[in-house]
Scaffold this motif. Structure first.
Motif, PDB file in Angstrom:
ATOM      1  N   THR A  97       0.815  -1.216   0.000  1.00 43.04           N
ATOM      2  CA  THR A  97       0.000   0.000   0.000  1.00 43.04           C
ATOM      3  C   THR A  97       0.846   1.263   0.000  1.00 43.04           C
ATOM      4  OG1 THR A  97      -1.801  -1.175   1.107  1.00 43.04           O
ATOM      5  CG2 THR A  97      -1.837   1.226   1.245  1.00 43.04           C
ATOM      6  N   VAL A 122       0.857   3.202  -3.289  1.00 38.14           N
ATOM      7  CA  VAL A 122      -0.328   3.840  -3.877  1.00 38.14           C
ATOM      8  C   VAL A 122      -0.102   5.315  -4.224  1.00 38.14           C
ATOM      9  CG1 VAL A 122      -2.722   4.524  -3.451  1.00 38.14           C
ATOM     10  CG2 VAL A 122      -1.985   2.202  -2.907  1.00 38.14           C
ATOM     11  N   LYS A 157      -3.338   3.262 -10.435  1.00 35.25           N
ATOM     12  CA  LYS A 157      -3.629   3.586  -9.035  1.00 35.25           C
ATOM     13  C   LYS A 157      -4.996   3.049  -8.628  1.00 35.25           C
ATOM     14  CE  LYS A 157      -3.310   7.495  -5.852  1.00 35.25           C
ATOM     15  NZ  LYS A 157      -2.787   8.868  -5.751  1.00 35.25           N
ATOM     16  N   ALA A 158      -5.995   3.263  -9.480  1.00 37.90           N
ATOM     17  CA  ALA A 158      -7.348   2.798  -9.174  1.00 37.90           C
ATOM     18  C   ALA A 158      -7.392   1.278  -9.043  1.00 37.90           C
ATOM     19  CB  ALA A 158      -8.318   3.259 -10.260  1.00 37.90           C
ATOM     20  N   VAL A 188      -5.801   0.215  -5.709  1.00 34.64           N
ATOM     21  CA  VAL A 188      -6.708   0.498  -4.600  1.00 34.64           C
ATOM     22  C   VAL A 188      -7.842  -0.526  -4.567  1.00 34.64           C
ATOM     23  CG1 VAL A 188      -8.392   2.157  -3.707  1.00 34.64           C
ATOM     24  CG2 VAL A 188      -6.144   2.941  -4.469  1.00 34.64           C
ATOM     25  N   GLU A 189      -8.322  -0.934  -5.729  1.00 33.71           N
ATOM     26  CA  GLU A 189      -9.385  -1.940  -5.787  1.00 33.71           C
ATOM     27  C   GLU A 189      -8.917  -3.247  -5.155  1.00 33.71           C
ATOM     28  OE1 GLU A 189     -12.292  -4.155  -9.077  1.00 33.71           O
ATOM     29  OE2 GLU A 189     -10.853  -2.639  -9.726  1.00 33.71           O
ATOM     30  N   GLN A 237      -6.325  -3.620  -3.000  1.00 32.32           N
ATOM     31  CA  GLN A 237      -6.002  -3.429  -1.583  1.00 32.32           C
ATOM     32  C   GLN A 237      -7.250  -3.273  -0.728  1.00 32.32           C
ATOM     33  OE1 GLN A 237      -3.122  -4.707  -2.046  1.00 32.32           O
ATOM     34  NE2 GLN A 237      -2.131  -3.398  -0.529  1.00 32.32           N
ATOM     35  N   ALA A 238      -8.316  -2.731  -1.294  1.00 38.56           N
ATOM     36  CA  ALA A 238      -9.550  -2.588  -0.524  1.00 38.56           C
ATOM     37  C   ALA A 238     -10.047  -3.943  -0.030  1.00 38.56           C
ATOM     38  CB  ALA A 238     -10.620  -1.904  -1.368  1.00 38.56           C
TER      39      ALA A 238
END
Length: 336
Positions: A152, A155, A163-164, A167-168, A170-171
């Motif tokens: 993370t 990011v 990046k998106a 994040v998807e 890692q969420a």
């Protein structure tokens, strides 16, 4: 967490300096000598633990260690000596990664297909004893109680679709916003079910150098903007190689009589990582190299390092068990 016990001259001196509040010039010189003379930096207990201590200041820190140490210039200089030795050892281990004209997702797939490292998940599925499972979880706890944090860090170094996509991915690692579903919490529950102390950092004194080498590689990539491509390649490789081994790990625990309340950590990865594979390789890595083609080699290097670190840990564990001895430095702490 408390500072771990020393494993050699460097960690002993570093431990003393961090608690006293003054970094001695001799300690920095010792780090330089340790880095220069280590036969194999990736398996050197003193070097790897010292590097892990330096990195941990960017995570949760240590009891009785001032938070101001995180960006202390002299400590960063000390860390730099260790990082250079670690990076050189990684390059020597994985060799030169060959580039082709194929899209990066296909190059990642080919790199993974060519890996001939031992399959620890196959062994644990068929033969792993309860004690071997405890040793395996002790080693992996150094990473999994952090879960997605090392990756993370990369990011903010990205933009756009790369990046998106990251994040998807890692969420999901963080439970989609539900604390109880965070993968680190699922792993901690599995540790408790097997009788281990799941407190963050509690098993550092038991874990071998291979455990720290793996996490230090991720921290190196995540904390340096220069290695953002390697961080994404490493993460992509993790996602692309996790689903089927997770199925085998889950089967190994069920063979020992555990049910889905224990295997949920692996069951979650069977489903999630099958979805993440395309997001990681095409959307994340593909978008990154489309924007910055010069990072292709770094992406593949990061993936190769992920495979190499898995192989290093597997050979350490399987080699010790084949020889009839523990793979840990001492008996792991059991849960109260």
């Amino acid at each position: 967490m408390r500072l771990p016990e020393p494993r050699g001259p460097l960690t002993s001196a570093l431990r003393t300096d961090l608690t006293s509040g003054t970094l001695a010039p001799a300690t920095v010189e010792l780090a330089e000598r340790t880095a220069a003379t280590a036969t194999d930096p990736l398996t050197d207990d003193d070097l790897q633990l010292a590097l892990a201590i330096c990195y941990e200041l960017h995570y949760r820190g240590f009891d009785d260690v001032a938070e101001s140490w995180e960006w202390d210039p002299e400590l960063l200089r000390l860390r730099g000596h260790l990082e250079r030795a670690h990076t050189a050892a990684l390059r020597a281990l994985v060799g030169e990664v060959e580039l082709t004209d194929e899209p990066v997702d296909r190059q990642l797939t080919a790199l993974i297909a060519a890996d001939d490292g031992p399959s620890l998940s196959s062994y644990m599925s068929r033969s792993g004893s309860l004690e071997q499972w405890r040793e395996y979880l002790t080693l992996r706890s150094v990473y999994h109680l952090k879960e997605g944090d090392p990756h993370t860090f990369a990011v903010p170094r990205l933009s756009g679709r790369a990046k998106a996509a990251m994040v998807e991915i890692q969420a999901d690692e963080y439970g989609g916003g539900t604390a109880a579903r965070m993968h680190s919490q699922l792993f901690a529950g599995m540790m408790r079910d097997l009788g281990l102390d799941d407190t963050y950092g509690a098993l550092w004194d038991d874990a071998p150098a291979a455990a720290f080498a793996s996490v230090n590689t991720m921290s190196l990539f995540g904390l340096h903007r220069r290695w953002r491509g390697a961080a994404l390649g490493h993460l992509a490789c993790v996602e692309m190689t996790s689903s089927e081994p997770s199925r085998r790990y889950s089967a190994g625990l069920r063979r020992l009589g555990f049910d889905e309340s224990t295997t949920v950590f692996y069951d979650e990865h069977v489903e999630a990582d099958a979805v993440h594979e395309q997001i990681a390789s095409v959307d994340m890595c593909g978008s990154l190299v489309a924007e910055e083609p010069a990072l292709t080699a770094d992406v593949l290097f990061g993936a190769a390092c992920s495979l190499a670190m898995d192989g290093l840990a597997a050979r350490h564990l399987l080699g010790a068990w084949e020889a009839g001895r523990s793979a840990l430095r001492r008996e792991p702490a059991m849960a109260a």
